[in-house]
Design an enzyme around this catalytic site. Structure first.
Site, PDB file in Angstrom:
ATOM      1  N   GLU A  98       0.841  -1.199   0.000  1.00 47.31           N
ATOM      2  CA  GLU A  98       0.000   0.000   0.000  1.00 47.31           C
ATOM      3  C   GLU A  98       0.875   1.247   0.000  1.00 47.31           C
ATOM      4  OE1 GLU A  98      -2.851  -0.004   3.205  1.00 47.31           O
ATOM      5  OE2 GLU A  98      -3.839   1.811   2.477  1.00 47.31           O
ATOM      6  N   ASN A 113     -12.455  -1.320  -0.983  1.00 49.27           N
ATOM      7  CA  ASN A 113     -11.734  -1.924   0.138  1.00 49.27           C
ATOM      8  C   ASN A 113     -12.377  -1.472   1.441  1.00 49.27           C
ATOM      9  OD1 ASN A 113      -9.247  -2.950   1.739  1.00 49.27           O
ATOM     10  ND2 ASN A 113      -9.331  -0.783   2.298  1.00 49.27           N
ATOM     11  N   GLU A 114     -12.608  -2.391   2.324  1.00 46.54           N
ATOM     12  CA  GLU A 114     -13.185  -2.070   3.640  1.00 46.54           C
ATOM     13  C   GLU A 114     -14.309  -1.043   3.488  1.00 46.54           C
ATOM     14  OE1 GLU A 114     -10.235  -1.463   6.747  1.00 46.54           O
ATOM     15  OE2 GLU A 114      -9.558  -3.530   6.524  1.00 46.54           O
ATOM     16  N   TYR A 133      -6.691  -9.169  11.440  1.00 51.77           N
ATOM     17  CA  TYR A 133      -5.344  -8.925  11.967  1.00 51.77           C
ATOM     18  C   TYR A 133      -5.198  -9.552  13.350  1.00 51.77           C
ATOM     19  CZ  TYR A 133      -4.333  -5.554   8.258  1.00 51.77           C
ATOM     20  OH  TYR A 133      -4.079  -4.972   7.038  1.00 51.77           O
ATOM     21  N   GLU A 139      -5.981  -9.262   3.692  1.00 52.45           N
ATOM     22  CA  GLU A 139      -5.183  -8.574   4.714  1.00 52.45           C
ATOM     23  C   GLU A 139      -5.155  -9.450   5.954  1.00 52.45           C
ATOM     24  OE1 GLU A 139      -5.923  -4.388   5.440  1.00 52.45           O
ATOM     25  OE2 GLU A 139      -6.434  -4.057   3.328  1.00 52.45           O
ATOM     26  N   GLN A 167       2.064  -6.125   5.618  1.00 50.47           N
ATOM     27  CA  GLN A 167       2.258  -5.839   4.218  1.00 50.47           C
ATOM     28  C   GLN A 167       3.656  -6.278   3.802  1.00 50.47           C
ATOM     29  OE1 GLN A 167       1.085  -1.868   3.075  1.00 50.47           O
ATOM     30  NE2 GLN A 167      -0.832  -1.951   4.210  1.00 50.47           N
TER      31      GLN A 167
HETATM   32  O1  AHR Z   1      -2.980  -2.597   6.228  1.00 52.29           O
HETATM   33  C1  AHR Z   1      -3.290  -1.380   6.840  1.00 52.29           C
HETATM   34  C2  AHR Z   1      -4.767  -1.007   6.730  1.00 52.29           C
HETATM   35  O2  AHR Z   1      -5.527  -1.957   7.412  1.00 52.29           O
HETATM   36  C3  AHR Z   1      -5.362  -1.032   5.362  1.00 52.29           C
HETATM   37  O3  AHR Z   1      -5.138   0.157   4.669  1.00 52.29           O
HETATM   38  C4  AHR Z   1      -6.810  -1.210   5.624  1.00 52.29           C
HETATM   39  O4  AHR Z   1      -7.475  -1.870   4.573  1.00 52.29           O
HETATM   40  C5  AHR Z   1      -6.841  -1.968   6.929  1.00 52.29           C
HETATM   41  O5  AHR Z   1      -7.674  -1.382   7.841  1.00 52.29           O
END
Ligand code: AHR
Length: 499
Positions: A25, A172-173, A244, A301, A350
């Site tokens: 990103e 995205n999101e 995450y 992600e 990432q």
């Molecule tokens: O990876 C960091 C951020 O996490 C991304 O931009 C977003 O899609 C997510 O919230």
């Protein structure tokens, strides 16, 4: 002695190479400095891409790369990033760190990076703040081989032939930074925007990825599918899922990447294992609409998210990476393999210098993280066939609520005809004696590599090779059995030549 049962004759599904995909990103030092330094940099580069980083990424066979975001994607206007660099717009990256984005890395540069890596392309379009026309024109610009305003513009900018876009994310999101939408509304937006993501080359159809849920938001998955499903082939190739690993489970104080104790270790790995539940439960909802599993679950992600390293820009999400991250990677990659009937892609967040990066850079220096080494061990699964396996585990951990199974595994039959076994040992205290039984198999030779170390072990720019894989020889072979001793806190790859 823990039993590992493997039956190579029972195939459970194809392991898409994309399960080991990456995400890059416009965030912090991921693209700029980490990957792209520009043609005039003193850091060795090819067309602006750092040679050291590209070489390290090629070693782990990066299969697919997602770009330009993330939250950045829904504010990105692709026309700002094409044409002569001196004329490209400069702007503030409002999402990430408030720094100047000079757009010197745009569509042509991304495609060049993927060419150098030899990987597939995954572009994430802007549905949050972009128009249907803008998204449609981007696809035309990249993929149309004929006479059209966008194809002509591409040619004017120096690229005669179209590129291949393998995957295209429609927002995205969208439940959060991508527009704060409700699932029914997003579902309708998806229907509309995806209509204009045209397949100009019927031999290379673009797989369209709908924005899926945040972690355990099952309502989102259900409602988006209810709104969008049943529109024939090509309507939706995949649906994303973001999850995450946050050691404390709260966004406020996430915990440090380097300063942690044994309790934090098990809490982190327990949080990681939630991925199994998420795959199962989102998968069950997907099954209701799509029992034939035509729509891939795309976990685009995943990874650890800690507090940033002290003294660094909070908006850059820069964190170190230890053996704890190696275990997080090993557990997740085993889970993705074992669910390869539904999970068709996964992208670690990432690739460089951000969150659970496989590579860290500082100036001209580069370090491969323990996570890089796990990808290096697991790369042999890419394009293999998952075979039936199970491993006996026992619970480990210091607090009742955070006990986890000590071992995890996955096994594939590679295109090379060899069996690839990856096993993790999450116990900090005990090694594991494992007896691997391979049904109806004649074992001709076994080789192994292992990543093992103290839980805080990590690489720095001063000591970039402090932790790395070594040859593994702690095994014996008898008939169709391989007995081995797996040290505490380790990730192992065994390769079996069989007949
Ligand atoms: O990876 C960091 C951020 O996490 C991304 O931009 C977003 O899609 C997510 O919230």
């Amino acid at each position: 002695m823990a039993k590992l049962y493997v039956n190579p004759k029972v195939k459970k599904g194809h392991i898409n190479p994309e399960l080991q995909g990456h995400f890059s990103e416009h965030l912090g030092r991921c693209i700029y400095e980490g990957i792209y330094v520009g043609e005039n940099s003193e850091i060795p580069n090819v067309n602006g891409m750092r040679t050291d980083v590209v070489e390290a990424l090629k070693e782990i066979r990066v299969p697919v790369l997602r770009w330009p975001g993330g939250c950045f994607a829904d504010e990105y206007h692709w026309k700002d990033g094409i044409g002569p660099k001196e004329g490209r717009k400069k702007m503030i990256n409002t999402h990430w760190g408030g720094v100047v984005e000079d757009n010197s890395f745009g569509t042509h540069e991304f495609m060049e990076l993927c060419r150098q890596l030899g990987c597939k392309t995954y572009i994430n379009g802007n549905l949050g703040s972009g128009t249907v026309q803008e998204m449609s024109e981007w696809v035309e610009y990249m993929t149309f081989d004929g006479v059209s305003p966008m194809a002509d513009l591409r040619k004017e900018n120096g690229h005669e032939k179209p590129w291949t876009v393998d995957y295209f994310g429609v927002g995205n999101e969208s439940w959060g930074c991508g527009g704060n939408m409700r699932p029914e509304f997003y579902g309708d937006m998806y229907r509309r925007y995806q209509t204009y993501v045209r397949n100009y080359d019927s031999k290379k159809p673009i797989s369209k990825i709908a924005c899926g849920a945040n972690a355990d938001d099952y309502h989102w998955t259900d409602k988006v599918l209810e709104t969008t499903f049943d529109h024939g082939n090509g309507f939706m190739g995949g649906m994303s899922l973001h999850y995450y690993t946050i050691p404390t489970g709260t966004w406020g104080k996430k915990g440090s990447a380097l300063v942690f104790d044994e309790k934090d270790w098990y809490r982190t790995l327990k949080a990681t294992l939630k991925m199994e539940t998420l795959i199962r439960r989102h998968g069950a909802i997907m099954d209701q609409y799509d029992p034939e599993k035509k729509i891939g679950m795309v976990i685009d992600e995943w990874g650890t998210w800690y507090d940033v390293e002290p003294g660094t820009n909070p908006g850059f999400l820069y964190q170190q990476n230890t053996m704890r991250d190696a275990l997080v990677a090993g557990l997740n990659l085993n889970l993705f393999n074992k669910n390869c009937d539904r999970v068709k892609m996964a992208n670690i967040a990432q690739m460089v210098n951000v969150l659970q990066a496989v590579i860290l850079t500082e100036g001209e220096k580069m370090a491969k993280t323990p996570t890089w080494h796990v990808f290096d061990l697991y790369k042999y699964h890419q394009d293999g066939e998952l075979v039936e396996s199970s491993i006996e585990t026992r619970e480990v951990g210091l607090e009742e609520a955070y006990r986890i199974p000590d071992l995890s595994e996955s096994v594939s039959l590679g295109k090379d005809g060899r069996l690839h076994v990856t096993v993790t040992n999450a116990s900090l205290a005990d090694h594991a004696e494992i007896e691997g039984c391979f049904a109806e198999t004649t074992i001709k030779a076994v080789r192994g590599r292992i990543l093992a170390g103290e839980m805080h072990a990590h690489n720095t720019f001063e000591e970039p090779d402090a932790i790395h894989t070594t040859e593994f020889t702690e095994f014996t072979v008898e008939g169709n059995k391989v007995c081995f001793t797996l040290p505490a806190c380790s990730v192992l790859h065994l390769e079996l030549e069989i007949s």
